[in-house]
Scaffold this motif. Structure first.
Motif, short mmCIF file in Angstrom:
data_model
loop_
_atom_site.label_atom_id
_atom_site.label_comp_id
_atom_site.label_asym_id
_atom_site.label_seq_id
_atom_site.Cartn_x
_atom_site.Cartn_y
_atom_site.Cartn_z
N GLY A 113 1.03 -1.08 -0.05
CA GLY A 113 0.10 0.00 0.04
C GLY A 113 0.97 1.28 -0.03
O GLY A 113 0.64 2.28 -0.59
N LEU A 114 1.98 1.47 0.83
CA LEU A 114 2.60 2.25 0.85
C LEU A 114 3.46 2.60 -0.44
O LEU A 114 3.56 3.90 -0.99
CB LEU A 114 3.71 2.31 1.95
N ALA A 115 4.03 1.57 -1.17
CA ALA A 115 4.81 1.64 -2.49
C ALA A 115 3.58 2.17 -3.50
O ALA A 115 4.05 2.99 -4.41
CB ALA A 115 5.11 0.39 -2.97
N THR A 116 2.49 1.56 -3.48
CA THR A 116 1.29 2.29 -4.50
C THR A 116 1.09 3.80 -4.39
O THR A 116 0.81 4.60 -5.05
CB THR A 116 -0.18 1.68 -4.14
N ALA A 117 1.09 4.13 -2.64
CA ALA A 117 0.87 5.68 -2.53
C ALA A 117 2.01 6.31 -3.18
O ALA A 117 1.77 7.50 -3.67
CB ALA A 117 0.61 5.94 -1.28
N TYR A 118 3.31 6.01 -2.90
CA TYR A 118 4.44 6.64 -3.46
C TYR A 118 4.34 6.92 -5.23
O TYR A 118 4.46 8.02 -5.43
CB TYR A 118 5.64 5.74 -3.10
N GLU A 119 3.87 5.74 -5.43
CA GLU A 119 3.75 5.80 -6.97
C GLU A 119 2.80 6.99 -7.46
O GLU A 119 3.11 7.77 -8.41
CB GLU A 119 3.53 4.31 -7.65
N LEU A 120 1.59 6.89 -6.92
CA LEU A 120 0.50 7.79 -7.08
C LEU A 120 0.97 9.28 -6.93
O LEU A 120 0.41 10.16 -7.62
CB LEU A 120 -0.69 7.38 -6.45
N ALA A 121 1.77 9.44 -5.90
CA ALA A 121 2.30 10.68 -5.50
C ALA A 121 3.52 11.29 -6.39
O ALA A 121 4.09 12.06 -6.32
CB ALA A 121 2.77 10.68 -4.03
#
Length: 202
Positions: A113-121
């Motif tokens: 989830g954290l990696a996905t959020a970083y990618e979206l940001a």
């Protein structure tokens, strides 16, 4: 937790890998014995805004990794990646103390989830770093390694992405369907790279 003017005397919080949360009514328990359940079915009993309020209130009583992840994913579901990141990062950090086998799936879920959020940001470097650490910690975590390979490919790090896919294929860590799909991605990317076609953005 409050819903309108009616108080819900207790909640159990469930999460699903895609970060959708369910709050359901349960018998009242003391704060010390309230548990957060991180598996289960998604449900629309409460709107996302109410879920965020519920998680925020729960965190005010007890600062825990599962609650931070739940709140972060709720923000992410609402499209507020900036609000999501601090909670998702904190969840990953807090969960490091859980070293027993039974908690590793939970930790991997938090990291994904954290990696996905970083990618979206558009923080691709942080996303890659997060997944690199995960690959070192859990070499058998196929989903995280696939997420890393996909991220490398989508961020124009073709050779690294191809290597990541090939490692998974060569190590026979994928089931038949995933292995076939991964090989198709590798073959297509190599064929395009070796062709004389110019890349285009559309």
């Amino acid at each position: 937790v409050w819903k309108g003017k009616r108080r819900i005397k207790g909640v159990a919080i469930r999460t699903k890998p895609k970060g959708v949360y369910k709050l359901r009514k349960v018998r009242r328990r003391s704060v010390a014995t309230k548990r957060v359940r991180h598996t289960g079915e998604a449900h629309d009993e409460l709107e996302i805004d109410e879920a965020i309020d519920a998680f925020t209130q729960a965190l005010a009583m007890e600062d825990r990794p599962d609650l931070n992840n739940a709140l972060g994913m709720a923000y992410l579901h609402r499209g507020e990646v900036g609000s999501a990141l601090p909670h998702l990062a904190k969840a990953v950090e807090q969960a490091k103390v859980f070293t027993t086998e039974e908690h590793q799936a939970m930790r991997q879920h938090f990291v994904g989830g954290l990696a996905t959020a970083y990618e979206l940001a558009d923080q691709v470097a942080n996303a890659v770093r997060t997944l690199d650490d995960a690959a070192s910690t859990w070499p058998d975590a196929v989903d995280l390694r696939l997420q890393r390979a996909q991220l490398l490919m989508s961020s124009c790090r073709l050779d690294e992405g191809l290597a990541a896919y090939r490692e998974l294929i060569d190590e026979s860590r994928l089931d038949a369907d995933r292995a076939e799909a991964a090989q198709a991605i590798v073959d297509s990317a190599v064929a395009f790279r070796d062709s004389e076609e110019e890349a285009s953005v559309f």
